[in-house]
Design an enzyme around this catalytic site. Structure first.
Site, PDB file in Angstrom:
ATOM      1  N   HIS A   1       0.986  -1.116   0.094  1.00  0.00           N
ATOM      2  CA  HIS A   1       0.065   0.008  -0.086  1.00  0.00           C
ATOM      3  C   HIS A   1       1.033   1.120   0.024  1.00  0.00           C
ATOM      4  CE1 HIS A   1      -1.529   3.411   2.604  1.00  0.00           C
ATOM      5  NE2 HIS A   1      -2.420   3.277   1.693  1.00  0.00           N
TER       6      HIS A   1
ATOM      7  N   GLY B   1     -17.051  10.581  -0.950  1.00  0.00           N
ATOM      8  CA  GLY B   1     -16.109  10.286  -1.991  1.00  0.00           C
ATOM      9  C   GLY B   1     -16.620   9.226  -2.830  1.00  0.00           C
TER      10      GLY B   1
END
Length: 300
Positions: free
Chosen positions: A102, A259
């Site tokens: 990540h 979002g």
């Protein structure tokens, strides 16, 4: 600064996407350009069912508008607007010998009612989540992070490594999500670090990502594995999901600011297991990994 950094992450997204497609050799990224009704948008790129990457995404976004009430309370402001942009990526390889990774690099501005900047900062980092522990891989990843940090301040790596171990931690499991790396947030201008200095540091880390991760993938992607090892990978992926949905600030911020759900939840792996009261066998490679996750190591 916001235009400069947004241009940087656009270029970085292209660089990383192209390299990962070459590493996979089969799958390519599907691109999805989207707009946010309240302001801004992004470019989502997802790779699925590849020879190496079972699922992954390399996404950028730049959003702006009125700061939601919940976030105004969090920051202790009233009637504020914001701009936020960043690149976020997660890669879930098919082979359990290859670690999940990540990374995120982001910039935030907040404005008063007259449009003046009242606060601004950088944040980000990169971290490694293996399913089987190869110490050489952990050392390589952390050494690359340290090298990037040391070019700007020798205190950065130990500080941001410790913050990474602390942040990517499932408190309800009493274990880390992975082997860590770097995590930094609220990097604001000081007497010794201007916003330009922070820009140079964050982009240095961003530019180091492929060097930190790709050699590990190339070394491990052809290793054989068993069904039992694949099962262990899926159980550990469950812990990854738990962290992202319970603790991750970026996920929570995206959900609270309306979002794009598909982009936010891109980080979730496609195949996951939750096995009741699962414990690895004593002395196994799986138990060795858990020992390290519960007791972080200084790799360099």
């Amino acid at each position: 600064m916001k235009n400069k950094f947004y241009q940087y992450i656009q270029t970085l997204q292209d660089t990383i996407s192209a390299k990962l497609e070459a590493v996979d050799g089969k799958a390519t990224f599907q691109e999805d350009i989207w707009k946010r009704p309240e302001g801004g948008g992004g470019r989502t790129r997802v790779i699925e069912n590849g020879a190496v990457f079972e699922k992954g995404g390399v996404n950028i976004s730049g959003v702006h508008g009125k700061l939601p009430d919940s976030m105004q309370t969090y920051f202790g402001v009233e009637d504020a607007d914001f701009f936020a942009c960043g690149l976020s990526l997660v890669l879930h390889p098919k082979n359990p010998m290859v670690p999940t990774v990540h990374a995120n690099w982001r910039y935030f501005e907040m404005y008063d009612k007259d449009g003046n900047i009242v606060d601004q900062w950088f944040g980000g980092g990169q971290d490694l989540t293996p399913y089987y522990l190869f110490e050489k891989d952990a050392i390589h990843f952390h050494q690359t992070c340290k090298t990037a940090c040391d070019k700007h301040d020798p205190e950065f790596y130990p500080k941001y490594k410790a913050r990474c171990d602390e942040y990517f931690y499932n408190t309800h499991r009493n274990e880390g999500r992975g082997l860590g790396g770097l995590f930094f947030d609220y990097c604001k201008a000081t007497e010794t670090m201007s916003m330009e200095n922070w820009y140079n540091f964050v982009t240095e880390v961003g530019d180091s990502f492929l060097e930190a991760y790709v050699p590990i993938v190339e070394k491990r992607k052809e290793l054989p594995y068993t069904d039992a090892q694949r099962t262990w990978q899926e159980i550990r992926r469950g812990r990854y999901v738990e962290f992202n949905l319970v603790h991750d600030k970026g996920t929570l911020f995206g959900l609270k600011t309306n979002g794009r759900i598909e982009s936010i939840l891109m980080s979730l792996p496609p195949h996951v297991q939750w096995v009741y009261d699962h414990h690895p066998e004593a002395g196994s490679a799986e138990e060795k990994l858990l020992d390290v996750l519960q007791n972080p190591i200084n790799w360099v």
